[in-house]
Write a protein that holds these residues in place. Structure first.
Motif, short mmCIF file in Angstrom:
data_model
loop_
_atom_site.label_atom_id
_atom_site.label_comp_id
_atom_site.label_asym_id
_atom_site.label_seq_id
_atom_site.Cartn_x
_atom_site.Cartn_y
_atom_site.Cartn_z
N LEU A 69 0.83 -1.22 0.00
CA LEU A 69 0.00 0.00 0.00
C LEU A 69 0.86 1.26 0.00
N LEU A 70 1.94 1.27 0.76
CA LEU A 70 2.79 2.45 0.82
C LEU A 70 3.45 2.73 -0.53
N ALA A 71 3.89 1.68 -1.20
CA ALA A 71 4.48 1.87 -2.53
C ALA A 71 3.45 2.43 -3.50
N ALA A 72 2.22 1.92 -3.41
CA ALA A 72 1.16 2.41 -4.29
C ALA A 72 0.77 3.84 -3.94
N ALA A 73 0.75 4.17 -2.66
CA ALA A 73 0.39 5.53 -2.23
C ALA A 73 1.40 6.55 -2.76
N GLY A 196 -7.97 6.07 -0.27
CA GLY A 196 -7.68 4.70 0.10
C GLY A 196 -8.12 3.70 -0.95
N LEU A 197 -9.26 3.97 -1.60
CA LEU A 197 -9.75 3.09 -2.65
C LEU A 197 -8.77 3.05 -3.82
N LYS A 198 -8.26 4.21 -4.21
CA LYS A 198 -7.28 4.26 -5.30
C LYS A 198 -5.97 3.61 -4.89
N ILE A 199 -5.57 3.82 -3.65
CA ILE A 199 -4.31 3.24 -3.17
C ILE A 199 -4.38 1.72 -3.18
N MET A 200 -5.47 1.15 -2.65
CA MET A 200 -5.56 -0.31 -2.60
C MET A 200 -5.65 -0.90 -4.00
N ALA A 201 -6.36 -0.21 -4.91
CA ALA A 201 -6.47 -0.71 -6.28
C ALA A 201 -5.11 -0.69 -6.96
N ARG A 202 -4.37 0.39 -6.79
CA ARG A 202 -3.05 0.50 -7.43
C ARG A 202 -2.06 -0.48 -6.81
N ALA A 203 -2.30 -0.86 -5.56
CA ALA A 203 -1.43 -1.84 -4.90
C ALA A 203 -1.74 -3.27 -5.31
N GLY A 204 -2.84 -3.47 -6.05
CA GLY A 204 -3.18 -4.81 -6.51
C GLY A 204 -4.18 -5.53 -5.65
N PHE A 205 -4.93 -4.80 -4.82
CA PHE A 205 -5.97 -5.40 -4.00
C PHE A 205 -7.33 -5.05 -4.61
N ALA A 206 -8.18 -6.05 -4.78
CA ALA A 206 -9.46 -5.88 -5.46
C ALA A 206 -10.30 -4.80 -4.76
#
Length: 263
Positions: A69-73, A196-206
């Motif tokens: 998540l941090l990398a995606a954020a 948070g929704l964009k972060i989790m999506a970009r991190a690869g979490f559905a």
């Protein structure tokens, strides 16, 4: 304290509004170093007062999700201020909750691990909390509180009579809570949901799992206060808002490799 409050009021008049990572106007005037120190002190105190879980499998899982998540954020919001390092702790607490403090401190309650059915649902909450830090919501809330105290102080200066002053300040206090503090807190929650929704999506979490998570939270928490009197959106409002943004999140998710933290 009075000099700090009046100084903040003067600084507010001079600097005007800033923008959050989503473009929302805000005031966050407390120095980042001060906020980081407060976050560090608060985290140390929480670890002293609450049992910390040390099971390696749990720690590895939470740390893996947080790392993704941090990398995606950082990739999703490159202009947002990011702490240089992050610390994660899992607390033995049955409340299904998590939090993030300025300075990069993240706490996850063991109760959340029972409500979150999979790693994507856990990522939805941790991503939301990371978003609070990236958007400087704690700074904004503290700035807001100091500003309210400055206003109360000015009222006291221009009010004659001890009884009248108490009555006016009490009325202003109630009005400030319902008219300023709570709506801003709801705005923070809504912004953290969006980020948070964009972060989790970009991190690869559905991202669809965020809706399922809040449905689980609704079942776990039972009755909620009226939304008007709450610092958080009610579960139905939150779920509806997440669903309205799901197409954008799914587009992000389709462009990345699914995360895997089943360690």
């Amino acid at each position: 304290m009075k000099s700090l409050i009046l100084g903040l009021l003067a600084l507010t008049l001079l600097t005007g509004c800033q923008e959050s990572p989503t473009g929302r106007n805000r005031l966050a005037l407390v120095p980042d170093a001060v906020m980081a120190d407060m976050g560090q002190d608060g985290f140390v105190q929480m670890k002293q007062q609450n049992p910390v879980i040390t099971r390696p499998d749990i720690i590895r899982r939470v740390q893996c999700i947080t790392r993704e998540l941090l990398a995606a954020a950082e990739a999703q919001y490159p202009s947002a201020p990011m702490p240089e390092s992050w610390e994660v702790a899992v607390f033995d607490n049955a409340t299904p909750n998590a939090f993030a403090l300025p300075g990069g401190k993240i706490g996850v309650h063991s109760g959340l691990l029972r409500v979150a059915e999979n790693e994507a649902q856990l990522a939805a909450v941790i991503g939301h909390e990371i978003a609070h830090v990236l958007a400087s919501h704690g700074n904004e809330r503290l700035t807001q509180q100091l500003g309210l105290e400055a206003g109360m102080m000015l009222v006291g200066l221009f009010t004659e009579g001890e009884i009248a002053e108490d009555q006016i300040q009490q009325a202003l206090g109630i009005g400030a809570q319902l008219g300023i503090t709570l709506p801003f807190s709801r705005a923070h929650e809504e912004e953290a949901d969006l980020m948070g929704l964009k972060i989790m999506a970009r991190a690869g979490f559905a991202p669809e799992q965020s809706v399922r998570l809040w449905q689980n939270m609704a079942q776990a928490s039972g009755a909620q206060p009226m939304e008007f009197l709450s610092t958080h959106p009610n579960h139905d409002s939150r779920i509806e808002s997440l669903r309205s943004r799901m197409s954008t999140a799914n587009e992000l998710f389709s462009q990345v490799k699914p995360a895997n933290c089943q360690i």
